[in-house]
Motif scaffolding. Structure first.
Motif, PDB file in Angstrom:
ATOM      1  N   LYS A 121       0.658  -0.821  -0.511  1.00 41.18           N
ATOM      2  CA  LYS A 121      -0.043  -0.064   0.274  1.00 41.18           C
ATOM      3  C   LYS A 121       1.068   1.472   0.114  1.00 41.18           C
ATOM      4  CE  LYS A 121      -3.462   1.914   2.377  1.00 41.18           C
ATOM      5  NZ  LYS A 121      -4.251   1.829   3.508  1.00 41.18           N
ATOM      6  N   VAL A 122       0.941   2.462  -0.902  1.00 41.60           N
ATOM      7  CA  VAL A 122       1.386   3.669  -0.503  1.00 41.60           C
ATOM      8  C   VAL A 122       0.545   4.350  -1.106  1.00 41.60           C
ATOM      9  CG1 VAL A 122       2.915   2.229  -2.109  1.00 41.60           C
ATOM     10  CG2 VAL A 122       1.292   3.480  -4.088  1.00 41.60           C
ATOM     11  N   THR A 123       1.524   5.620  -0.875  1.00 46.93           N
ATOM     12  CA  THR A 123       0.336   6.681  -0.744  1.00 46.93           C
ATOM     13  C   THR A 123      -0.342   7.385  -2.441  1.00 46.93           C
ATOM     14  OG1 THR A 123       2.367   8.211  -0.681  1.00 46.93           O
ATOM     15  CG2 THR A 123       1.778   7.899   0.887  1.00 46.93           C
ATOM     16  N   ASP A 124       0.878   7.829  -2.856  1.00 48.53           N
ATOM     17  CA  ASP A 124      -0.106   7.697  -4.300  1.00 48.53           C
ATOM     18  C   ASP A 124       1.259   7.840  -5.743  1.00 48.53           C
ATOM     19  OD1 ASP A 124      -0.451   9.405  -6.490  1.00 48.53           O
ATOM     20  OD2 ASP A 124      -1.043  11.226  -4.795  1.00 48.53           O
ATOM     21  N   VAL A 125       0.271   6.352  -5.955  1.00 51.42           N
ATOM     22  CA  VAL A 125       1.456   5.996  -7.489  1.00 51.42           C
ATOM     23  C   VAL A 125       1.487   6.625  -8.278  1.00 51.42           C
ATOM     24  CG1 VAL A 125       1.225   4.385  -9.478  1.00 51.42           C
ATOM     25  CG2 VAL A 125      -0.270   4.221  -7.604  1.00 51.42           C
ATOM     26  N   ASN A 126       1.032   8.086  -8.759  1.00 51.28           N
ATOM     27  CA  ASN A 126       1.703   9.085  -9.712  1.00 51.28           C
ATOM     28  C   ASN A 126       3.072   9.244  -9.006  1.00 51.28           C
ATOM     29  OD1 ASN A 126      -0.145   8.395 -11.714  1.00 51.28           O
ATOM     30  ND2 ASN A 126      -1.234   9.694 -10.555  1.00 51.28           N
ATOM     31  N   LYS A 127       2.994   9.871  -7.460  1.00 49.05           N
ATOM     32  CA  LYS A 127       4.537  10.897  -7.015  1.00 49.05           C
ATOM     33  C   LYS A 127       5.249   9.707  -6.854  1.00 49.05           C
ATOM     34  CE  LYS A 127       1.650  14.254  -4.075  1.00 49.05           C
ATOM     35  NZ  LYS A 127       1.255  14.503  -3.481  1.00 49.05           N
ATOM     36  N   ILE A 128       5.091   8.187  -6.201  1.00 46.30           N
ATOM     37  CA  ILE A 128       5.964   7.902  -6.677  1.00 46.30           C
ATOM     38  C   ILE A 128       6.977   7.457  -7.775  1.00 46.30           C
ATOM     39  CG2 ILE A 128       7.037   5.259  -5.502  1.00 46.30           C
ATOM     40  CD1 ILE A 128       4.906   5.253  -3.577  1.00 46.30           C
ATOM     41  N   PHE A 129       5.583   6.782  -9.174  1.00 45.54           N
ATOM     42  CA  PHE A 129       6.141   6.619  -9.902  1.00 45.54           C
ATOM     43  C   PHE A 129       5.939   7.852 -11.618  1.00 45.54           C
ATOM     44  CE2 PHE A 129       5.216   2.357  -7.908  1.00 45.54           C
ATOM     45  CZ  PHE A 129       7.044   1.858  -7.524  1.00 45.54           C
ATOM     46  N   PRO A 130       6.483   8.935 -11.160  1.00 46.06           N
ATOM     47  CA  PRO A 130       6.092  10.347 -12.282  1.00 46.06           C
ATOM     48  C   PRO A 130       6.457   9.487 -13.426  1.00 46.06           C
ATOM     49  CG  PRO A 130       8.065  10.233 -10.899  1.00 46.06           C
ATOM     50  CD  PRO A 130       7.055   9.183 -10.267  1.00 46.06           C
ATOM     51  N   LEU A 131       5.043  10.036 -14.510  1.00 41.36           N
ATOM     52  CA  LEU A 131       4.835   9.562 -16.320  1.00 41.36           C
ATOM     53  C   LEU A 131       6.572   9.762 -17.187  1.00 41.36           C
ATOM     54  CD1 LEU A 131       1.192  10.037 -16.936  1.00 41.36           C
ATOM     55  CD2 LEU A 131       2.904   7.531 -16.895  1.00 41.36           C
ATOM     56  N   ASP A 132       6.881  11.003 -15.709  1.00 41.62           N
ATOM     57  CA  ASP A 132       8.046  11.577 -16.643  1.00 41.62           C
ATOM     58  C   ASP A 132       9.717  10.393 -16.407  1.00 41.62           C
ATOM     59  OD1 ASP A 132       8.250  12.557 -14.280  1.00 41.62           O
ATOM     60  OD2 ASP A 132       9.195  14.748 -14.838  1.00 41.62           O
ATOM     61  N   LYS A 133       9.397   9.699 -15.314  1.00 43.13           N
ATOM     62  CA  LYS A 133      10.604   9.101 -15.149  1.00 43.13           C
ATOM     63  C   LYS A 133      10.296   7.744 -15.387  1.00 43.13           C
ATOM     64  CE  LYS A 133      12.192  12.213 -11.631  1.00 43.13           C
ATOM     65  NZ  LYS A 133      12.429  13.021 -10.115  1.00 43.13           N
ATOM     66  N   PHE A 134       9.350   7.425 -14.706  1.00 41.35           N
ATOM     67  CA  PHE A 134       9.147   5.699 -15.129  1.00 41.35           C
ATOM     68  C   PHE A 134       8.190   5.305 -16.578  1.00 41.35           C
ATOM     69  CE2 PHE A 134      10.163   6.817 -11.086  1.00 41.35           C
ATOM     70  CZ  PHE A 134      10.927   5.551 -10.399  1.00 41.35           C
ATOM     71  N   LYS A 135       8.834   4.267 -17.355  1.00 43.71           N
ATOM     72  CA  LYS A 135       8.226   3.882 -18.470  1.00 43.71           C
ATOM     73  C   LYS A 135       6.604   2.759 -18.301  1.00 43.71           C
ATOM     74  CE  LYS A 135      10.132   3.437 -22.646  1.00 43.71           C
ATOM     75  NZ  LYS A 135      10.982   2.842 -22.983  1.00 43.71           N
TER      76      LYS A 135
END
Length: 211
Positions: free
Chosen positions: A37-51
């Protein structure tokens, strides 16, 4: 309490893993599975850094009984990477917990649809792949993200860690999280099943609506 992130250490390098073999030959797969369980997927794996790899997969499970010599799963998966779509079928025969023999080959859309029709449930998700860069370990961490119909993602993600040696200690996840459940632990079974029922599993899309 959230775990300390290792994102700034030099143990982990983030990159998309190379494609797995699709020649239909058998290979052994050893992995550990966690539900995190994480806090926010988009903050942990931002689209500009993770494919993110878009995946749609369906499977049929075959139990081990007195009338066969192995149990396992037949899985079909459609992946989209950079606009290119690949469809594969994987057969996994179970050796033991976290240990199986698998073979994968490229298949047609028709075969994918047939398994999709027979499957009682599948997963529609996005995958981020992390590579562990270490002299002592050669592991792949695959994180599955599950979109919500109304937008965004569920806080719970599925994490598969492929291992070259089951005796090597599990690497600390290189991102912060709130809660973690390991598969194969009896006390976690009910909660993990609830995650599948409520967040992860998509029902057969060909079913007719009931009145």
């Amino acid at each position: 309490m959230a775990k300390r992130s290792l994102i700034n250490t030099n143990i982990y390098k983030y990159k998309t893993s190379s494609e797995g073999r699709t020649d239909g030959r058998m290979e052994r797969e050893k992995e550990k599975v966690f539900y995190v369980k994480v806090t926010d997927v988009n903050k942990i794996f931002p689209l500009d850094k993770f494919k993110r790899i878009k995946q749609e997969q369906w499977e049929i499970s075959i139990p081990r009984t007195t009338e066969n010599s192995a149990g396992g799963r037949i899985r079909v998966r459609k992946e989209e990477i950079g606009g290119k779509v690949t469809i594969t079928q994987t057969i996994k025969t179970t050796i033991a917990l976290n240990d199986s023999i698998e073979s994968t080959m490229v298949i047609t859309e028709d075969l994918f649809t047939q398994v999709k029709q027979m499957s009682t449930g599948g997963m529609i998700k996005e995958r981020v792949t992390l590579m562990v860069d270490s002299q002592k370990e050669n592991n792949v961490i695959e994180v599955d993200l599950f979109p919500i119909t109304e937008g965004g993602y569920h806080q719970w993600v599925k994490v598969d860690i492929e291992l070259t040696d089951m005796n090597v200690g599990i690497p600390v996840l290189p991102f912060s999280y709130l809660e973690i459940l390991e598969s194969g632990i009896d006390s976690n079974d009910k909660k993990i099943q609830n995650l599948f029922n409520n967040y992860f599993i998509t029902k057969n899309l060909f079913l007719l609506p009931t009145k």
